[in-house]
Write a protein that holds these residues in place. Sequence first.
Motif, PDB file in Angstrom:
ATOM      1  N   ALA A  95      -9.951  -1.189  -9.329  1.00  0.00           N
ATOM      2  CA  ALA A  95      -9.058  -2.334  -9.221  1.00  0.00           C
ATOM      3  C   ALA A  95      -8.750  -2.865 -10.613  1.00  0.00           C
ATOM      4  CB  ALA A  95      -9.692  -3.431  -8.377  1.00  0.00           C
ATOM      5  N   ILE A  96      -7.529  -3.373 -10.788  1.00  0.00           N
ATOM      6  CA  ILE A  96      -7.102  -3.925 -12.072  1.00  0.00           C
ATOM      7  C   ILE A  96      -7.050  -5.443 -11.944  1.00  0.00           C
ATOM      8  CG2 ILE A  96      -5.312  -3.949 -13.842  1.00  0.00           C
ATOM      9  CD1 ILE A  96      -4.426  -1.192 -12.868  1.00  0.00           C
ATOM     10  N   ASP A 147      -2.376  -2.766  -8.442  1.00  0.00           N
ATOM     11  CA  ASP A 147      -3.546  -3.614  -8.227  1.00  0.00           C
ATOM     12  C   ASP A 147      -4.811  -2.782  -8.037  1.00  0.00           C
ATOM     13  OD1 ASP A 147      -4.587  -6.451  -7.416  1.00  0.00           O
ATOM     14  OD2 ASP A 147      -5.305  -5.121  -5.822  1.00  0.00           O
ATOM     15  N   MET A 148      -4.677  -1.614  -7.380  1.00  0.00           N
ATOM     16  CA  MET A 148      -5.851  -0.765  -7.153  1.00  0.00           C
ATOM     17  C   MET A 148      -5.406   0.675  -6.935  1.00  0.00           C
ATOM     18  SD  MET A 148      -9.071  -1.210  -4.488  1.00  0.00           S
ATOM     19  CE  MET A 148      -8.189  -0.914  -2.948  1.00  0.00           C
ATOM     20  N   VAL A 200       0.855  -1.180   0.000  1.00  0.00           N
ATOM     21  CA  VAL A 200       0.000   0.000   0.000  1.00  0.00           C
ATOM     22  C   VAL A 200       0.895   1.236   0.000  1.00  0.00           C
ATOM     23  CG1 VAL A 200      -1.833   1.260   1.172  1.00  0.00           C
ATOM     24  CG2 VAL A 200      -1.774  -1.249   1.282  1.00  0.00           C
ATOM     25  N   LEU A 201       0.674   2.125  -0.967  1.00  0.00           N
ATOM     26  CA  LEU A 201       1.516   3.319  -1.119  1.00  0.00           C
ATOM     27  C   LEU A 201       0.722   4.586  -0.808  1.00  0.00           C
ATOM     28  CD1 LEU A 201       2.150   1.245  -3.804  1.00  0.00           C
ATOM     29  CD2 LEU A 201       4.138   2.750  -3.809  1.00  0.00           C
ATOM     30  N   VAL A 253      -2.275   0.686  -4.536  1.00  0.00           N
ATOM     31  CA  VAL A 253      -1.889  -0.630  -4.036  1.00  0.00           C
ATOM     32  C   VAL A 253      -1.227  -1.408  -5.161  1.00  0.00           C
ATOM     33  CG1 VAL A 253      -2.672  -2.743  -2.902  1.00  0.00           C
ATOM     34  CG2 VAL A 253      -3.890  -0.582  -2.483  1.00  0.00           C
ATOM     35  N   LYS A 254      -0.124  -2.095  -4.829  1.00  0.00           N
ATOM     36  CA  LYS A 254       0.576  -2.926  -5.800  1.00  0.00           C
ATOM     37  C   LYS A 254       0.539  -4.389  -5.369  1.00  0.00           C
ATOM     38  CE  LYS A 254       4.547  -1.436  -7.392  1.00  0.00           C
ATOM     39  NZ  LYS A 254       5.918  -0.860  -7.436  1.00  0.00           N
ATOM     40  N   LYS A 255       0.543  -5.258  -6.344  1.00  0.00           N
ATOM     41  CA  LYS A 255       0.607  -6.701  -6.121  1.00  0.00           C
ATOM     42  C   LYS A 255       1.572  -7.284  -7.142  1.00  0.00           C
ATOM     43  CE  LYS A 255      -0.698 -10.878  -4.736  1.00  0.00           C
ATOM     44  NZ  LYS A 255      -0.324 -11.424  -3.416  1.00  0.00           N
TER      45      LYS A 255
END
Length: 525
Positions: free
Chosen positions: A502-503, A422-423, A251-252, A415-417
């Motif tokens: 969200a992606i 990711d979102m 989470v950024l 947010v990264k995954k």
Amino acid sequence: MRNFERPGRSAAYGTRGMAATSAPLATLAAIDTLRAGGNAADAAVVASAVLCVVEPAMTGVGGDCFALVGTPDGKVSGLNASGRSGLAADSEWLKASGLAEIAIRSIHAITVPGAIDGWAELLRKFGTMDLAEALKPAIRMAEEGVPVTPRVAWDWPEDTPFLEADAGGRVHCLKDGRTPKVGEIMHYPALARSMRLIGKEGRDAFYKGAIAEDIVATVRAKGSLLTMDDFAAHQSTWVKPISTEFMGHEVLEIPPSGQGLTALIAMNIVSQIGLRRHAPDSVERHHIEIEAMKIAWELRNRHIADPDFHEVPVDELLSAKTAQRLAAMIDMNRALDIDTAMRNSDTIYLSVVDEKRLAVSFINSVYDGFGSCVVTPKTGIALQNRGACFVTDPGHPNCIGPRKRPLHTIIPAMVKKDGLVDMSYGVMGGDYQPMGHLTVAVNRYVYGMDPQEAIDWARYFPKAGKVQVESTVPEHVKDGLMAKGHALVAPPWPLGGGQAIAIDRENGVLVGGSDPRKDGFALGY
């Protein structure tokens, strides 16, 4: 999946692009921009400018903005486009002023607006349009008029007395001297002229030209310290986002002077305790989030300030050791006795993702309703009162000082995954925002809700020694919280408003949500 027999809305789905904003006209303008070949950065600026027209109490060209931009390869850049106090706001002035605080409507709460430079920077680095093109939809709406939507009409009366007391406010922000009603058309010809001038001459028209002259003349007549030199010296800052791991995701947030650190501290505390063993509507889940946020708030008020003047110990505050220590403070049977002073504010948040998966998490605000309620007579610009977030204690890192940024409440999130975005999400609402970021993240990544479900969730917020709970919080949760010693009160208005996209990379789909507490929606194509 939601119960389709109950009121609500489904998440929006699309493949090529998506926008989520708090106003229908802004979402449509963003989608029109994407469909015409613009990218997510272009669409974000277009939508933000439109929101300055359709939600004038919440945002404006006289405010600030922040953005997180995630590129298709997963690199995320942060933009701090917040303004600063005047050079003359030094310690000698502060001592002589006798100010115990920077009041919400004080002339000294007006700082240099950073939004226009932020828009120009976002377009310069990531966009394909210039300001002239990006401002066209907003200019047209300001000239032709826009209908007042229900939530906008609901918020407006609170600010009317302050607008009535200001010469520019009476002319530019009221309808025939009164609060506009739902469905009535509002026109903003002076704002349209200002935007057209900015489009023609670029950001310098705002910071070095006629617009700056009108702003400075207006505020100095009321006792402000701001000068033309303060406006000419303003520039935005590209910053490295700060982050933490939460439920297998990164989470950024924007680093200080933004308050995104507060949300990350709370997420770290929650991670130490764990929520998966508790149901989403359990008393325990609510208690843990509330207590984590109380603790995070205390650290926010102690540490966050302009990093050009004070080194904020970000790494220490986000360390595992700190998270363990803070989590140990939470008693599952009893509420912590923490009374944190907070203020209210008004903001817009929007998110856009395009076909190439450039993602923009963007927030723009004038802080309080219509900001300071000081509106420039010639240029029709409502000036923010972000300087009210300063303190006046010379020993505090967030004390007002020369050309200094105050602690800032507006915070976009991303947010990264597995190294990719990711979102893109955010929850507006002043001091509520870190709590909103925490709750939406918990809903999405602990309980598996889609973006719309995560945003719809009933909200709760520790504030001033009590816990505000929306009417939709289940009764068994309210009873359980009171049994643990939480003093519950109804919030004076819905808590915040948010958007998320969200992606879904597995299916090649974008999934969006937009807050029912506002007038807008998410739309994909």
